[in-house]
Design a protein around this motif. Sequence first.
Motif, PDB file in Angstrom:
ATOM      1  N   PRO A 348     114.932 -62.682  -9.498  1.00 21.38           N
ATOM      2  CA  PRO A 348     113.649 -63.197  -9.011  1.00 21.38           C
ATOM      3  C   PRO A 348     112.902 -63.964 -10.101  1.00 21.38           C
ATOM      4  CG  PRO A 348     113.930 -60.889  -8.395  1.00 21.38           C
ATOM      5  CD  PRO A 348     115.035 -61.227  -9.343  1.00 21.38           C
ATOM      6  N   ASN A 349     112.159 -64.985  -9.676  1.00 19.63           N
ATOM      7  CA  ASN A 349     111.269 -65.738 -10.560  1.00 19.63           C
ATOM      8  C   ASN A 349     111.997 -66.251 -11.813  1.00 19.63           C
ATOM      9  OD1 ASN A 349     108.851 -65.147  -8.924  1.00 19.63           O
ATOM     10  ND2 ASN A 349     109.220 -63.049  -9.628  1.00 19.63           N
ATOM     11  N   THR A 350     113.224 -66.740 -11.605  1.00 15.75           N
ATOM     12  CA  THR A 350     114.075 -67.152 -12.718  1.00 15.75           C
ATOM     13  C   THR A 350     114.777 -68.471 -12.396  1.00 15.75           C
ATOM     14  OG1 THR A 350     114.521 -64.853 -13.340  1.00 15.75           O
ATOM     15  CG2 THR A 350     116.069 -66.494 -14.131  1.00 15.75           C
ATOM     16  N   VAL A 351     114.976 -69.292 -13.426  1.00 14.32           N
ATOM     17  CA  VAL A 351     115.885 -70.431 -13.327  1.00 14.32           C
ATOM     18  C   VAL A 351     117.195 -70.008 -13.988  1.00 14.32           C
ATOM     19  CG1 VAL A 351     116.319 -72.832 -13.944  1.00 14.32           C
ATOM     20  CG2 VAL A 351     113.992 -72.106 -13.346  1.00 14.32           C
ATOM     21  N   ALA A 352     118.249 -69.908 -13.202  1.00 12.68           N
ATOM     22  CA  ALA A 352     119.525 -69.382 -13.688  1.00 12.68           C
ATOM     23  C   ALA A 352     120.521 -70.521 -13.898  1.00 12.68           C
ATOM     24  CB  ALA A 352     120.093 -68.365 -12.706  1.00 12.68           C
ATOM     25  N   HIS A 428     119.946 -72.988 -10.678  1.00 17.30           N
ATOM     26  CA  HIS A 428     119.273 -72.541  -9.467  1.00 17.30           C
ATOM     27  C   HIS A 428     117.853 -72.114  -9.834  1.00 17.30           C
ATOM     28  CE1 HIS A 428     123.531 -72.110  -8.304  1.00 17.30           C
ATOM     29  NE2 HIS A 428     123.106 -72.313  -7.063  1.00 17.30           N
ATOM     30  N   ASP A 429     116.879 -72.710  -9.165  1.00 16.31           N
ATOM     31  CA  ASP A 429     115.464 -72.456  -9.447  1.00 16.31           C
ATOM     32  C   ASP A 429     114.922 -71.474  -8.409  1.00 16.31           C
ATOM     33  OD1 ASP A 429     112.769 -72.460  -9.927  1.00 16.31           O
ATOM     34  OD2 ASP A 429     112.556 -74.641 -10.025  1.00 16.31           O
ATOM     35  N   ASN A 430     114.832 -70.215  -8.806  1.00 22.36           N
ATOM     36  CA  ASN A 430     114.333 -69.163  -7.912  1.00 22.36           C
ATOM     37  C   ASN A 430     112.894 -68.822  -8.269  1.00 22.36           C
ATOM     38  OD1 ASN A 430     114.401 -67.285  -5.867  1.00 22.36           O
ATOM     39  ND2 ASN A 430     115.383 -65.688  -7.094  1.00 22.36           N
ATOM     40  N   THR A 431     112.069 -69.861  -8.455  1.00 22.48           N
ATOM     41  CA  THR A 431     110.659 -69.655  -8.774  1.00 22.48           C
ATOM     42  C   THR A 431     109.790 -70.333  -7.717  1.00 22.48           C
ATOM     43  OG1 THR A 431     110.280 -71.677 -10.066  1.00 22.48           O
ATOM     44  CG2 THR A 431     111.308 -69.807 -11.216  1.00 22.48           C
ATOM     45  N   ASN A 437     112.102 -73.134  -1.987  1.00 17.05           N
ATOM     46  CA  ASN A 437     112.437 -71.723  -2.150  1.00 17.05           C
ATOM     47  C   ASN A 437     111.724 -70.870  -1.109  1.00 17.05           C
ATOM     48  OD1 ASN A 437     113.197 -69.216  -3.067  1.00 17.05           O
ATOM     49  ND2 ASN A 437     112.490 -69.512  -5.161  1.00 17.05           N
ATOM     50  N   PRO A 438     112.456 -70.189  -0.219  1.00 13.22           N
ATOM     51  CA  PRO A 438     111.800 -69.374   0.798  1.00 13.22           C
ATOM     52  C   PRO A 438     111.206 -68.072   0.265  1.00 13.22           C
ATOM     53  CG  PRO A 438     114.171 -69.212   1.016  1.00 13.22           C
ATOM     54  CD  PRO A 438     113.922 -70.246  -0.043  1.00 13.22           C
ATOM     55  N   ASP A 439     111.719 -67.561  -0.871  1.00 10.28           N
ATOM     56  CA  ASP A 439     111.208 -66.286  -1.390  1.00 10.28           C
ATOM     57  C   ASP A 439     111.595 -66.126  -2.861  1.00 10.28           C
ATOM     58  OD1 ASP A 439     110.309 -63.754  -1.891  1.00 10.28           O
ATOM     59  OD2 ASP A 439     111.688 -62.741  -0.520  1.00 10.28           O
ATOM     60  N   PRO A 440     110.691 -66.491  -3.797  1.00  8.74           N
ATOM     61  CA  PRO A 440     111.020 -66.378  -5.225  1.00  8.74           C
ATOM     62  C   PRO A 440     111.079 -64.944  -5.726  1.00  8.74           C
ATOM     63  CG  PRO A 440     108.767 -67.118  -4.936  1.00  8.74           C
ATOM     64  CD  PRO A 440     109.383 -67.114  -3.576  1.00  8.74           C
ATOM     65  N   THR A 441     110.707 -63.959  -4.892  1.00  7.92           N
ATOM     66  CA  THR A 441     110.752 -62.555  -5.321  1.00  7.92           C
ATOM     67  C   THR A 441     112.097 -61.902  -5.024  1.00  7.92           C
ATOM     68  OG1 THR A 441     109.923 -61.642  -3.220  1.00  7.92           O
ATOM     69  CG2 THR A 441     108.281 -62.382  -4.850  1.00  7.92           C
ATOM     70  N   ALA A 442     112.996 -62.616  -4.359  1.00 11.27           N
ATOM     71  CA  ALA A 442     114.281 -62.039  -3.959  1.00 11.27           C
ATOM     72  C   ALA A 442     115.337 -62.279  -5.022  1.00 11.27           C
ATOM     73  CB  ALA A 442     114.730 -62.637  -2.625  1.00 11.27           C
ATOM     74  N   TRP A 443     116.202 -61.288  -5.230  1.00  7.25           N
ATOM     75  CA  TRP A 443     117.399 -61.504  -6.031  1.00  7.25           C
ATOM     76  C   TRP A 443     118.424 -62.188  -5.139  1.00  7.25           C
ATOM     77  CZ3 TRP A 443     122.473 -60.245  -5.223  1.00  7.25           C
ATOM     78  CH2 TRP A 443     123.343 -60.473  -6.300  1.00  7.25           C
ATOM     79  N   ILE A 444     119.070 -63.229  -5.652  1.00  7.49           N
ATOM     80  CA  ILE A 444     120.003 -64.011  -4.849  1.00  7.49           C
ATOM     81  C   ILE A 444     121.382 -63.990  -5.493  1.00  7.49           C
ATOM     82  CG2 ILE A 444     120.503 -66.298  -3.896  1.00  7.49           C
ATOM     83  CD1 ILE A 444     118.074 -64.922  -2.666  1.00  7.49           C
ATOM     84  N   ARG A 449     125.777 -67.666   3.764  1.00  6.06           N
ATOM     85  CA  ARG A 449     124.583 -67.943   4.549  1.00  6.06           C
ATOM     86  C   ARG A 449     123.704 -68.968   3.844  1.00  6.06           C
ATOM     87  NH1 ARG A 449     121.559 -62.490   5.114  1.00  6.06           N
ATOM     88  NH2 ARG A 449     121.725 -62.780   2.853  1.00  6.06           N
ATOM     89  N   THR A 450     122.898 -69.667   4.620  1.00  9.36           N
ATOM     90  CA  THR A 450     121.994 -70.646   4.032  1.00  9.36           C
ATOM     91  C   THR A 450     121.023 -69.998   3.065  1.00  9.36           C
ATOM     92  OG1 THR A 450     122.144 -71.884   6.100  1.00  9.36           O
ATOM     93  CG2 THR A 450     120.401 -72.514   4.585  1.00  9.36           C
ATOM     94  N   MET A 451     120.643 -68.742   3.339  1.00  6.91           N
ATOM     95  CA  MET A 451     119.697 -68.048   2.467  1.00  6.91           C
ATOM     96  C   MET A 451     120.364 -67.501   1.215  1.00  6.91           C
ATOM     97  SD  MET A 451     116.716 -68.409   3.695  1.00  6.91           S
ATOM     98  CE  MET A 451     117.262 -70.033   4.224  1.00  6.91           C
TER      99      MET A 451
END
Length: 491
Positions: A348-352, A428-431, A437-444, A449-451
């Motif tokens: 979450p809240n990370t650019v990986a 990947h920008d998870n922020t 980004n549909p949910d920056p609090t989620a671990w991906i 799936r598209t999500m």
Amino acid sequence: MVLAARLSCPLALAVAVAVMSPTGAASGPQAQSRSAGPAPTFAKDVLPILQKSCQGCHHPGTSAPMSLMTYVDVRPWARSIKQKTAKREMPPWHIDRSVGEYSPDPSLSDEQIALLGAWVDAGAPEGRKEDAPPPITFATGSEWTYGEPDLVVRMAKGFRIPADGPDFIPDEVVDPGLTEDRYVKWVQIIPDAARAVHHAHVYVDLPEDADTEGLGLGMGSNVGKTMDLIEYGAGNDADVFPDGSSKVLKKGSLFRFEGHYHPYGEETYDRMRVGIKFYPKGVVPRYVVTSHRIRTGVGNDWVLNRERIEDLLLRAGHKIAIDEPSMPVGALVEENPLHAAALLSIPPNTVARHERFFPLPQPALVISFQPHMHFRGSRMVLEAIHPDGRREVLTDATHYEQTWQITYKYKTPHLFPAGTILHTVSWHDNTANNRHNPDPTAWIGWGSRTMDEMGHGWTDIAFLSEQQYQEELANRQLRRNTSTSDGRQQR
């Protein structure tokens, strides 16, 4: 490859929403001071740009939200054209323009963008009709980008896509009736329910007794007797192969349609088609093209996930010593068994940042590159690590867009010797800074799936024999020498 606008594309919808009123013309001293020369006009200055970079998608009969063929068509959208081109959101071209040469290349130069802005600021004048270039005509009554195909194959049954529910990836096998080997010049997919199609593939399942010599199978992501004929996504629905190169369809092969469907609120049905244009009978192209998926993982899977990797490699038939110090090179070449074990972790809240390496087992021509990620994908780089250690960036997709699956076709395919490593790096920008980004609090993690997320670096590659490589190398050197000589004579 063709850049095809889709009405489902959020970017296209944003254009339509953003400009419901025509441009207000600048007037008075402010407008006059912007340029000492005459103002650009639509006929002389703007229309040539639209013909090169916009009309291929924006003409009647396409799913683009407006036509940009005539002054009457364009004038209400002038302000939006200035805004979208200044931000480089249109035409869609999401790479660092200073790296590589591509064909086709619809991107605009800084000078062209400035000209469009100056035209709008001057009140978007039409100019003299006699200054306009001849209009481009597009085929009517045909959905095929490059003319009528020689063979059209449609799903026999197709699939119902419900209004709501999870993503699903069904497939259907169809016999195309191939009674002889044929060589593909171009291929295109047309889905019926484009809005519900996240992406789609047409695979070719070869007969058990098919001669696969020279087809490039058993290397990269091609294993067994299946090859990828074409991958479809919004912005990439047709593949054209360079003259003298082709994908090969063996007689008796079956087509397997595989669609990734994403329900969007309305029930619909899809029976997609694939159209193929062949080389004339008797023409055998010199090079055979195969598509390869360089799949992103986390660093060295051999170190991070060795037990799982060893199990997969042993099941795939690789012989591994109990004290194997590193992953066998052949296992990197035949990468498909590793896909299930690829590690992709986006907290979450990370650019990986993740990467993958693909050593070329033979000399090769790299024809094109298509980055593929989902909503959190923000950038992907393809580079070549030469046998002498030199690193060469081939393409840098700095502003990746999930809604446009563009394939970047090199103007001149890159020629590499065996042992060159194709290296992909994805971000990947998870922020919350990522507007998709549909949910920056989620671990991906990894998933279809598209999500979920992916990190494919798709490449079209023609593997060469050593003799073909040396001949191609000599021909390129001769062309360079001739070009240099001609340049000196001109000076």
